[in-house]
Design a protein around this motif. Structure first.
Motif, PDB file in Angstrom:
ATOM      1  N   LYS A   1       0.850  -1.201   0.000  1.00  0.00           N
ATOM      2  CA  LYS A   1       0.000   0.000   0.000  1.00  0.00           C
ATOM      3  C   LYS A   1       0.882   1.246   0.000  1.00  0.00           C
ATOM      4  CE  LYS A   1      -4.156   1.750   2.325  1.00  0.00           C
ATOM      5  NZ  LYS A   1      -5.129   1.505   3.418  1.00  0.00           N
TER       6      LYS A   1
ATOM      7  N   ASP B   1       5.491  -1.575  -6.916  1.00  0.00           N
ATOM      8  CA  ASP B   1       4.415  -0.914  -7.648  1.00  0.00           C
ATOM      9  C   ASP B   1       4.502  -1.285  -9.125  1.00  0.00           C
ATOM     10  OD1 ASP B   1       2.325   0.792  -8.308  1.00  0.00           O
ATOM     11  OD2 ASP B   1       3.648   2.527  -8.499  1.00  0.00           O
TER      12      ASP B   1
ATOM     13  N   GLU C   1      -5.164  -0.726  -6.534  1.00  0.00           N
ATOM     14  CA  GLU C   1      -5.232   0.330  -5.521  1.00  0.00           C
ATOM     15  C   GLU C   1      -5.673  -0.320  -4.216  1.00  0.00           C
ATOM     16  OE1 GLU C   1      -6.212   4.591  -7.583  1.00  0.00           O
ATOM     17  OE2 GLU C   1      -7.926   3.444  -6.861  1.00  0.00           O
TER      18      GLU C   1
ATOM     19  N   GLU D   1      -5.976   4.803  -1.196  1.00  0.00           N
ATOM     20  CA  GLU D   1      -5.420   5.316  -2.440  1.00  0.00           C
ATOM     21  C   GLU D   1      -6.500   5.832  -3.393  1.00  0.00           C
ATOM     22  OE1 GLU D   1      -1.683   2.196  -2.117  1.00  0.00           O
ATOM     23  OE2 GLU D   1      -2.961   2.154  -3.901  1.00  0.00           O
ATOM     24  N   LEU D   2      -7.721   5.342  -3.229  1.00  0.00           N
ATOM     25  CA  LEU D   2      -8.841   5.875  -4.015  1.00  0.00           C
ATOM     26  C   LEU D   2      -9.232   7.270  -3.548  1.00  0.00           C
ATOM     27  CD1 LEU D   2     -11.325   5.644  -5.957  1.00  0.00           C
ATOM     28  CD2 LEU D   2     -12.509   4.442  -4.113  1.00  0.00           C
TER      29      LEU D   2
ATOM     30  N   SER E   1      -4.594   9.690  -6.880  1.00  0.00           N
ATOM     31  CA  SER E   1      -4.868   8.255  -6.898  1.00  0.00           C
ATOM     32  C   SER E   1      -4.076   7.543  -7.994  1.00  0.00           C
ATOM     33  CB  SER E   1      -6.358   8.013  -7.124  1.00  0.00           C
ATOM     34  OG  SER E   1      -7.124   8.513  -6.046  1.00  0.00           O
ATOM     35  N   PRO E   2      -3.517   6.371  -7.703  1.00  0.00           N
ATOM     36  CA  PRO E   2      -2.749   5.635  -8.713  1.00  0.00           C
ATOM     37  C   PRO E   2      -3.542   5.303  -9.973  1.00  0.00           C
ATOM     38  CG  PRO E   2      -2.319   4.740  -6.525  1.00  0.00           C
ATOM     39  CD  PRO E   2      -3.424   5.737  -6.369  1.00  0.00           C
ATOM     40  N   HIS E   3      -4.871   5.152  -9.844  1.00  0.00           N
ATOM     41  CA  HIS E   3      -5.646   4.760 -11.030  1.00  0.00           C
ATOM     42  C   HIS E   3      -5.565   5.812 -12.140  1.00  0.00           C
ATOM     43  CE1 HIS E   3      -8.922   7.159  -8.990  1.00  0.00           C
ATOM     44  NE2 HIS E   3      -9.082   7.574 -10.237  1.00  0.00           N
TER      45      HIS E   3
ATOM     46  N   ASN F   1      -9.597  -2.411  -6.287  1.00  0.00           N
ATOM     47  CA  ASN F   1      -9.406  -1.724  -5.001  1.00  0.00           C
ATOM     48  C   ASN F   1      -9.939  -2.597  -3.872  1.00  0.00           C
ATOM     49  OD1 ASN F   1     -10.057  -0.052  -2.617  1.00  0.00           O
ATOM     50  ND2 ASN F   1      -9.350   1.638  -3.887  1.00  0.00           N
TER      51      ASN F   1
END
Length: 707
Positions: free
Chosen positions: A114, A160, A173, A177-178, A183-185, A198
């Motif tokens: 995470k 990652d 995710e 993180e959302l 956010s990674p997305h 997620n």
């Protein structure tokens, strides 16, 4: 080239450190996903050990047992031919991470740590874990020998990265993180990731589902893609209730909605989706495509496996659905009730004991238990064998099948009206009528003998006998006499909780339920160690205003007619002498403020982070139509005096269902001191100066009044 992919996400009722039960639920979810044709299965955050392990994360045992469960999963034939995405803690180079372990056919594909930890409100992830702070970086992780022996992998990728299957690309995710701005997305989607997974442990707060659903749908609205959200559900061993709401979204629309409140321990959502819909959606977004041409690529873990099974264009795909939200009153009816059921069955007690006063708070608590009984009966009626097994263990009868909520309520809820010479016939009748309608086993107790015995002990030692204020006593005497009654009720509640079933020839003991609302706790309007001191409190995070809405809901939906007189009666502690047989004492008069005002103070204090001066500044605008600035100042000062004087009581609050973000729950959620300088001299002086300034401004002639 495959077009349609079938994916699954889950909501699991995992329990901290219940490795045996957690493993069973994970395996069951994978089995269901496979039976429904899914080729990828996502589970909730830290599902192997349970999210709420807290300081147990420090223990090497937690890591050891998590890997032992992972070994069982890798070996199981159930996990073959499906990509499994599970959550557990992992120690890498002596640093503890909150991770997803993604595996296929006895091979670990990726361990993804995470990157953004939840560390506000109820969450303390930074206490136990470290965030992975190296975006797009992957290194070798050497798993324990028990895992190497199964996978024959000396090392596995850790970091990652994304998974590149034969037909699509999957990115991960993890919960928080959302919710963060970066956010990674976002960049994963620009880099061509088509499926975002997620895994969450997102707790219930009244109205939070709207925010969660909007976040998921917006994650793919701007950039296209498929988004899977898995979530924990149930009581993981603490104050929080995780409310499920697993969902699948595509291109900004909800495709599949999971239940928000349910007694099912395992819920699996499956959807079949067309990857070409994602690609077509993205093709029209020229700004996205420009960004994609210059994005820093993610490392891709190549997976020789496809989520699509064939090129058959006749394979039906899942269509968008409209998310169905619960009303606030429904959430109060369902969330705390599910929490109570988990707590009851896992504590292995025989039921609940509730001091029922006939007021809004204890009546609402009784209705939440009744709602629990209603949900249990519905679950059994729909064929939920796990719930039936738990019911039969609870009542110690292998043949018992609950049919009606009232009848089951009589088995699991004991209500008691604890009368004193200060109790009115009206409250006694209201308590009795409600108990009859919901079916609880109801008893009446008179506490006068015990109270007078305590007074007698004090008199024998000091030679003095305190009097109520209406009889000529001082304020100190008056308060002490009220507190004795309140504390005697707590003692009797625990006595009857331990021995009530024994006296009826039944096994087990009862959990004592508290019924202080969030506003009373905020002000400190209760006696320390009185009957607000209990085992658990289902309404401790709910305001009086919302509880009244809930009671109205119960009147209409459960047809409990006696609640009409409950909600219309003025709240009272009934600890002072009656006047001509009627209540003379009311809560709001005692507190010097209304419950509606208390809710406003609580939200400003906690959510808006307002001290006395800032609260005054905000309220002179909010209340300008009803209060002069000096009146607002008086109200704010009174609140902060009482809050600070009574803050020490928060250290003894009964563990409560967390439903409001202005909960005053000490230590776990509201990290403030409990010893204050209650004069607030500097702060109040600033308020007084501002009042004088405002009043002087108001006295100045306005330009239009000058000739």
């Amino acid at each position: 080239m495959g077009r349609t992919v079938t994916v699954a996400t889950c909501a699991l009722n995992q329990w901290a450190l219940d490795f045996e039960g957690n493993l069973e639920r994970i395996l069951k979810s994978i089995e269901i996903a496979k039976c429904k044709g899914a080729r990828y299965r996502l589970g909730p955050e830290l599902e192997i050990c349970g999210y709420g392990c807290s300081d147990h994360y420090y223990e090497s045992d937690t890591l050891l047992h998590s890997f032992q469960v992972l070994a069982k999963l890798l070996e199981s034939p159930i996990t073959q031919d499906i990509i499994c995405d599970v959550g557990m803690p992992v120690m890498h180079r002596n640093v503890r991470y909150n991770c997803r372990v993604i595996f296929l056919n006895r091979k670990i594909l990726l361990i993804r740590p995470k990157m953004a930890l939840a560390n506000t409100g109820n969450y303390r992830e930074m206490r136990w874990f470290t965030p992975w702070s190296r975006p797009r970086h992957v290194e070798e992780y050497f798993p324990p020998r028990m895992i190497q022996n199964i996978t024959t992998q000396e090392s596995v990728p850790f970091g990652d990265a994304v998974l590149a299957t034969l037909d699509t690309c999957i990115g991960t995710e993890i919960c928080e993180e959302l919710w963060i701005p970066t956010s990674p997305h976002i960049e994963m989607g620009i880099d061509g990731v088509e499926i975002f997974a997620n895994s969450s442990a997102s707790h219930h707060v009244l109205g939070k589902a709207h925010t969660r659903v909007e976040l998921v749908n917006s994650a793919t609205a701007k950039n296209g893609g498929i988004y899977l959200l898995a979530n924990q559900k149930g009581c993981d061993g603490d104050r929080l209730y995780y409310d499920g709401c697993a969902m699948i979204s595509m291109n900004g629309s909800t495709i599949a909605q999971g239940l928000q409140f349910s007694l099912d321990d395992v819920e699996v959502l499956v959807a079949t989706l067309d990857l070409e819909d994602v690609r077509s959606y993205r093709a029209e977004i020229s700004s996205r495509n420009l960004e994609a041409s210059k994005v820093t690529p993610y490392g891709r873990i190549k997976v020789h496996f496809a989520l699509s099974c064939s090129d058959d264009i006749r394979t039906p795909t899942s269509e968008p659905v409209q998310w169905k939200y619960h009303s606030l009153a429904e959430e109060i009816s369902l969330g705390p009730a599910c929490w109570l059921w988990d707590y009851l069955r896992r504590s292995k007690q025989g039921g609940f004991l509730l001091p029922l006063s006939g007021g809004v708070d204890s009546s609402a608590t009784a209705c939440i238990v009744y709602s629990m009984c209603h949900q249990v009966c519905c679950a059994v009626d729909s064929g939920n064998q796990n719930v039936l097994d738990d019911v039969q263990k609870l009542v110690n009868d292998e043949t018992y099948i609950p049919k009606q909520p009232q009848e089951f309520c009589g088995r699991v809820l004991t209500t008691c009206y604890m009368a004193s010479e200060n109790s009115s016939q009206e409250t006694r009748n209201r308590a009795k009528s409600l108990a009859e309608e919901i079916g609880s086993y109801h008893i009446n107790i008179n506490i006068d003998g015990a109270v007078k015995a305590i007074w007698g002990i004090f008199n024998a030692v000091t030679g003095r006998l305190p009097q109520y204020q209406v009889h000529g006593g001082s304020a100190r005497e008056n308060l002490a006499l009220q507190n004795v009654q309140a504390r005697i009720r707590m003692v009797l509640a625990y006595l009857f909780a331990q021995l009530s079933l024994w006296s009826r020839g039944m096994p087990g003991g009862l959990l004592v339920l508290g019924s202080s609302n969030v506003d009373e706790s905020l002000w400190g309007y209760f006696t320390k160690y009185d009957c607000s001191s209990a085992d658990i409190n289902p309404i401790g995070g709910i305001s009086k205003t919302d509880l009244k809405s809930f009671i109205q809901y119960c009147t209409e939906n459960f047809h409990i007619t006696s609640l009409g007189s409950v909600v219309s009666a003025p709240p009272t502690a009934e600890l002072e002498p009656l006047k001509k047989g009627h209540v003379a004492q009311t809560d709001e008069e005692d507190m010097g403020m209304t419950y509606s005002e208390l809710s406003v103070y609580g939200k400003l204090r906690k959510i808006a982070k307002a001290g006395p001066y800032t609260m005054f500044c905000k309220l002179i605008t909010m209340w300008k139509e009803i209060c002069a600035p000096r009146q607002v100042a008086t109200k704010v000062k009174h609140f902060f005096r009482m809050y600070s004087v009574n803050r020490h009581k928060m250290t003894t609050l009964t563990p409560s269902y967390h439903a409001a973000n202005y909960s005053p729950d000490d230590n776990r959620f509201d990290l403030r001191p409990f010893l204050y300088n209650s004069a607030w001299s500097w702060q109040f002086r600033c308020i007084d100066e501002q009042v004088s300034k405002v009043e002087s401004e108001e006295l100045k002639p306005k330009p239009e009044d000058v000739v």
